[in-house]
Design a protein around this motif. Structure first.
Motif, PDB file in Angstrom:
ATOM      1  N   GLY A 232      42.446  59.378  87.654  1.00  0.00           N
ATOM      2  CA  GLY A 232      41.618  60.397  87.015  1.00  0.00           C
ATOM      3  C   GLY A 232      41.309  60.056  85.575  1.00  0.00           C
ATOM      4  N   TYR A 233      41.154  58.761  85.297  1.00  0.00           N
ATOM      5  CA  TYR A 233      41.037  58.319  83.907  1.00  0.00           C
ATOM      6  C   TYR A 233      39.596  58.377  83.415  1.00  0.00           C
ATOM      7  N   VAL A 234      39.375  59.040  82.277  1.00  0.00           N
ATOM      8  CA  VAL A 234      38.062  59.114  81.631  1.00  0.00           C
ATOM      9  C   VAL A 234      38.283  59.055  80.126  1.00  0.00           C
ATOM     10  N   ARG A 235      37.424  58.318  79.435  1.00  0.00           N
ATOM     11  CA  ARG A 235      37.481  58.280  77.967  1.00  0.00           C
ATOM     12  C   ARG A 235      36.975  59.603  77.414  1.00  0.00           C
ATOM     13  N   GLY A 236      37.749  60.222  76.567  1.00  0.00           N
ATOM     14  CA  GLY A 236      37.311  61.457  75.926  1.00  0.00           C
ATOM     15  C   GLY A 236      36.339  61.166  74.793  1.00  0.00           C
ATOM     16  N   PRO A 237      35.474  62.139  74.431  1.00  0.00           N
ATOM     17  CA  PRO A 237      34.490  61.901  73.370  1.00  0.00           C
ATOM     18  C   PRO A 237      35.136  61.620  72.020  1.00  0.00           C
ATOM     19  N   LEU A 238      36.273  62.253  71.745  1.00  0.00           N
ATOM     20  CA  LEU A 238      36.920  62.037  70.439  1.00  0.00           C
ATOM     21  C   LEU A 238      37.422  60.603  70.316  1.00  0.00           C
ATOM     22  N   GLU A 239      37.922  60.031  71.420  1.00  0.00           N
ATOM     23  CA  GLU A 239      38.377  58.645  71.402  1.00  0.00           C
ATOM     24  C   GLU A 239      37.198  57.706  71.159  1.00  0.00           C
ATOM     25  N   THR A 240      36.065  57.988  71.792  1.00  0.00           N
ATOM     26  CA  THR A 240      34.884  57.148  71.599  1.00  0.00           C
ATOM     27  C   THR A 240      34.379  57.236  70.166  1.00  0.00           C
ATOM     28  N   ILE A 241      34.372  58.435  69.611  1.00  0.00           N
ATOM     29  CA  ILE A 241      33.938  58.595  68.218  1.00  0.00           C
ATOM     30  C   ILE A 241      34.858  57.817  67.285  1.00  0.00           C
ATOM     31  N   GLU A 242      36.163  57.886  67.554  1.00  0.00           N
ATOM     32  CA  GLU A 242      37.132  57.209  66.689  1.00  0.00           C
ATOM     33  C   GLU A 242      36.884  55.714  66.627  1.00  0.00           C
ATOM     34  N   PHE A 243      36.453  55.120  67.761  1.00  0.00           N
ATOM     35  CA  PHE A 243      36.267  53.675  67.808  1.00  0.00           C
ATOM     36  C   PHE A 243      34.795  53.263  67.705  1.00  0.00           C
ATOM     37  N   SER A 244      33.945  54.175  67.261  1.00  0.00           N
ATOM     38  CA  SER A 244      32.547  53.839  67.006  1.00  0.00           C
ATOM     39  C   SER A 244      32.390  53.347  65.572  1.00  0.00           C
ATOM     40  N   ALA A 245      31.317  52.625  65.342  1.00  0.00           N
ATOM     41  CA  ALA A 245      31.016  52.176  63.985  1.00  0.00           C
ATOM     42  C   ALA A 245      30.520  53.342  63.140  1.00  0.00           C
ATOM     43  N   ALA A 246      30.876  53.330  61.886  1.00  0.00           N
ATOM     44  CA  ALA A 246      30.232  54.180  60.894  1.00  0.00           C
ATOM     45  C   ALA A 246      29.155  53.345  60.205  1.00  0.00           C
ATOM     46  N   LEU A 247      28.313  53.992  59.453  1.00  0.00           N
ATOM     47  CA  LEU A 247      27.246  53.243  58.776  1.00  0.00           C
ATOM     48  C   LEU A 247      27.812  52.142  57.892  1.00  0.00           C
ATOM     49  N   GLU A 248      28.948  52.429  57.270  1.00  0.00           N
ATOM     50  CA  GLU A 248      29.526  51.418  56.375  1.00  0.00           C
ATOM     51  C   GLU A 248      30.135  50.247  57.144  1.00  0.00           C
ATOM     52  N   SER A 249      30.335  50.397  58.470  1.00  0.00           N
ATOM     53  CA  SER A 249      30.877  49.288  59.259  1.00  0.00           C
ATOM     54  C   SER A 249      29.947  48.071  59.238  1.00  0.00           C
TER      55      SER A 249
ATOM     56  N   THR B 119      34.427  43.456  50.963  1.00  0.00           N
ATOM     57  CA  THR B 119      34.050  44.514  51.908  1.00  0.00           C
ATOM     58  C   THR B 119      35.223  45.411  52.295  1.00  0.00           C
ATOM     59  N   ALA B 120      36.373  45.227  51.669  1.00  0.00           N
ATOM     60  CA  ALA B 120      37.554  46.024  52.023  1.00  0.00           C
ATOM     61  C   ALA B 120      37.302  47.534  51.983  1.00  0.00           C
ATOM     62  N   PRO B 121      36.568  48.060  50.989  1.00  0.00           N
ATOM     63  CA  PRO B 121      36.364  49.521  50.957  1.00  0.00           C
ATOM     64  C   PRO B 121      35.606  50.064  52.167  1.00  0.00           C
ATOM     65  N   PHE B 122      34.924  49.180  52.907  1.00  0.00           N
ATOM     66  CA  PHE B 122      34.128  49.636  54.057  1.00  0.00           C
ATOM     67  C   PHE B 122      34.879  49.501  55.378  1.00  0.00           C
ATOM     68  N   ARG B 123      36.097  48.928  55.334  1.00  0.00           N
ATOM     69  CA  ARG B 123      36.910  48.825  56.552  1.00  0.00           C
ATOM     70  C   ARG B 123      37.738  50.101  56.692  1.00  0.00           C
ATOM     71  N   ASP B 124      37.069  51.191  57.007  1.00  0.00           N
ATOM     72  CA  ASP B 124      37.743  52.490  57.006  1.00  0.00           C
ATOM     73  C   ASP B 124      37.697  53.176  58.368  1.00  0.00           C
ATOM     74  N   THR B 125      37.371  52.424  59.433  1.00  0.00           N
ATOM     75  CA  THR B 125      37.345  53.001  60.778  1.00  0.00           C
ATOM     76  C   THR B 125      38.127  52.087  61.712  1.00  0.00           C
TER      77      THR B 125
END
Length: 549
Positions: A237-254, A269-275
């Motif tokens: 019954g395994y499904v990726r939850g939306p919060l998990e996907t958001i957590e591992f998505s890129a942000a604009l600064e990525s 670029t260290a200040p942009f490695r925040d995700t």
């Protein structure tokens, strides 16, 4: 093409140094998992192909090869070598190097197909294969498996130019190979490539039947992979939850972040490695060349051709997918991302890390840069300087691998306990202790679950209660939690529920206090745990069956 291949082979050795000198050395974590996957695939195909989907981990679960990337599209690269050796670590490291050389070579061929002259095409191949986006994934053989992607685009371009069915079918076949190498690339490609190919199709609607034929070839070829993942995950019954996907998505600064190992941009670029997403900064050289090329077209009031539009569409679509369901900037949610719509379909809910769309950004950037450089016809010295600048931005050598992380060296014999297991008849189920979670990669790397998998490739291939993959099945997590209290009635009951016959206890995986407690409590379970073998630091117990009620 031969000279290009030699150049890319040499660049691979230099820009991945010292990997080629450590072909039989393994660290814990994802690298070890993929070494096991290659080893299992070789073992199953040569001994009992029907067992291929059922890897020897997470016993008694079935279809365990589908609980992560089976990387079959990259395993095929080392098939000739696999006939000569069963060393899974060697096969893994050779495959890893081949992904670089072949990604470069096939991207070079794509650039040539798109009209680039020799020098810019060579630069494009190297810039794609050694991009910071790929270098960020040095331990992930799945996401390094980009070698078939340039060929997907190459045959698609040929097809849309000529309408030949052969090219459409080859494009579909190469797409299937890419998905077998990296399922992420296959699923993301379903979103990105139709958008990219639309400018190539526009006004050529008579090509639709052949295009559908190519898509059908890909679908049929990928059906076994889809069924494998479904068979592995549906019972859980395994499904990726939306919060998990958001957590591992890129942000604009990525898109401004690169690996901390990068010698040019890592600190900047260290200040942009925040995700938790992949770092997606492609360097400055490629975007700058593409921008100058676009400005040149605008100044001359010329429109880009179909193929340039297709490449631009691919990059933009991939960037949109990488941002995931929610567009974020420096920790702030801005607005829903386009990928939120895709998640309404079950297939796309399985994507945990949308930022792995980064290779679909880098490939078109490299191709557009090659087209721009071809149009400018720079002098060889200028082109050489551009190439040096572009490759300097990728540098992560020497790739760090501290001594404490080098926990398997297949030039040496495996620990004696694994030879003992190999000598046991049949397929008794084994549980190795300690059973460590992800933190064990750093705390006790030699006794991490992924290393137990690698050690099983060194001759014994017994079914393991242990396992390591991109998902952790609930039954496995339960037995791992119970194992923390070993020896205990709860732990032994959990082992029996998983059909364990032997318990291998590794002294080195415990601190002094935990080991003292284990030694204190073991005598109380002497009738259930019978010592059958002892080696330097390792003890094997036979677990008695549960008493009849």
């Amino acid at each position: 093409m031969g000279r290009a291949g030699l150049l890319f082979a040499a660049l691979t050795l230099v820009l991945t140094y010292p990997l080629a000198l450590r072909l039989r050395v393994m660290d814990a974590g994802d690298s070890a998992f993929f070494a096991w996957a290659i080893g299992w695939e070789r073992h199953a195909v040569l001994t009992d192909p029907a067992r291929l989907p059922h890897g020897n981990m997470f016993h008694p679960l079935r279809y365990t090869l589908g609980m992560d990337e089976p990387i079959l599209g990259t395993t095929v690269l080392v098939l000739p070598l696999a006939l000569l050796t069963d060393d899974a670590v060697l096969l893994y490291n050779v495959a890893r190097l081949l992904t670089y050389a072949l990604s470069a070579l096939f991207a070079y061929l794509l650039a040539r197909e798109l009209g680039a002259i020799e020098g810019p095409a060579l630069l494009a191949g190297a810039a794609f294969a050694f991009s910071p986006v790929r270098a960020d994934q040095i331990a992930h053989l799945s996401t390094l498996g980009t070698q078939w992607l340039p060929l997907v685009v190459l045959f698609a371009v040929r097809f849309f130019r000529s309408g030949r069915w052969r090219d459409a079918l080859l494009a579909g076949l190469m797409f299937a190979m890419e998905a077998y190498a990296c399922g992420y690339h296959g699923v993301i490609g379903l979103l990105v490539l139709p958008i990219a190919f639309l400018p190539l199709l526009w006004g050529r609607w008579q090509r639709l039947p052949a295009a559908a034929g190519g898509a059908a070839v890909a679908a049929v070829a990928l059906l076994p992979l889809y069924r494998l993942h479904q068979a592995a995950l549906a019972p859980l019954g395994y499904v990726r939850g939306p919060l998990e996907t958001i957590e591992f998505s890129a942000a604009l600064e990525s898109f401004l972040a690169t690996s901390s190992w990068n010698h040019v941009w890592g600190e900047v670029t260290a200040p942009f490695r925040d995700t938790y997403s992949n770092n997606l900064f492609p360097g400055l050289a490629l975007p700058l060349i593409v921008l100058l090329g676009a400005l040149g077209l605008a100044r001359e009031r010329r429109r880009p051709g179909r193929e340039a539009l297709a490449l631009g569409a691919m990059a933009l679509a991939a960037a949109a997918v990488a941002l995931g369901p929610e567009v974020r900037l420096m920790g702030h949610d801005l607005f829903p991302g386009p990928f939120a719509l895709a998640r309404s379909l079950p297939l796309f809910r399985m994507i945990r890390v949308p930022s792995r769309a980064g290779v679909f950004v880098v490939l078109p950037l490299a191709m557009l840069a090659a087209k721009a450089l071809t149009a400018w016809r720079p002098r060889p010295i200028v082109l050489a300087l551009v190439a040096v600048a572009a490759l300097a931005e990728t540098s992560i050598v020497p790739i760090p691998m501290p001594g404490w992380a080098q926990v398997v060296d297949t030039r040496r014999p495996p620990p004696a306990v694994y030879g003992w297991l190999a000598a046991q008849p049949g397929s008794p189920v084994v549980v190795e202790l300690p059973m460590l979670d992800i933190n064990g990669i750093v705390e006790h790397p030699a006794y991490h679950e992924s290393i137990y998998l690698v050690q099983s490739t060194r001759g014994h291939w017994k079914p393991l209660v242990n396992g390591y993959a991109g998902i952790e099945p609930t039954p496995y997590v339960a037995v791992r939690n119970a194992a923390r209290r070993f020896p205990s009635t709860e732990a032994l009951a959990a082992f029996r529920a998983h059909e364990a016959r032997y318990v291998v206890l590794h002294r080195g995986g415990y601190g002094p206090n935990k080991w003292a407690r284990i030694e204190r409590d073991l005598p109380a379970f002497a009738r259930e745990l019978v010592e059958v073998a002892r080696f330097d630091g390792d003890i094997v117990f036979a677990l008695s069956p549960a008493a009849a009620p």
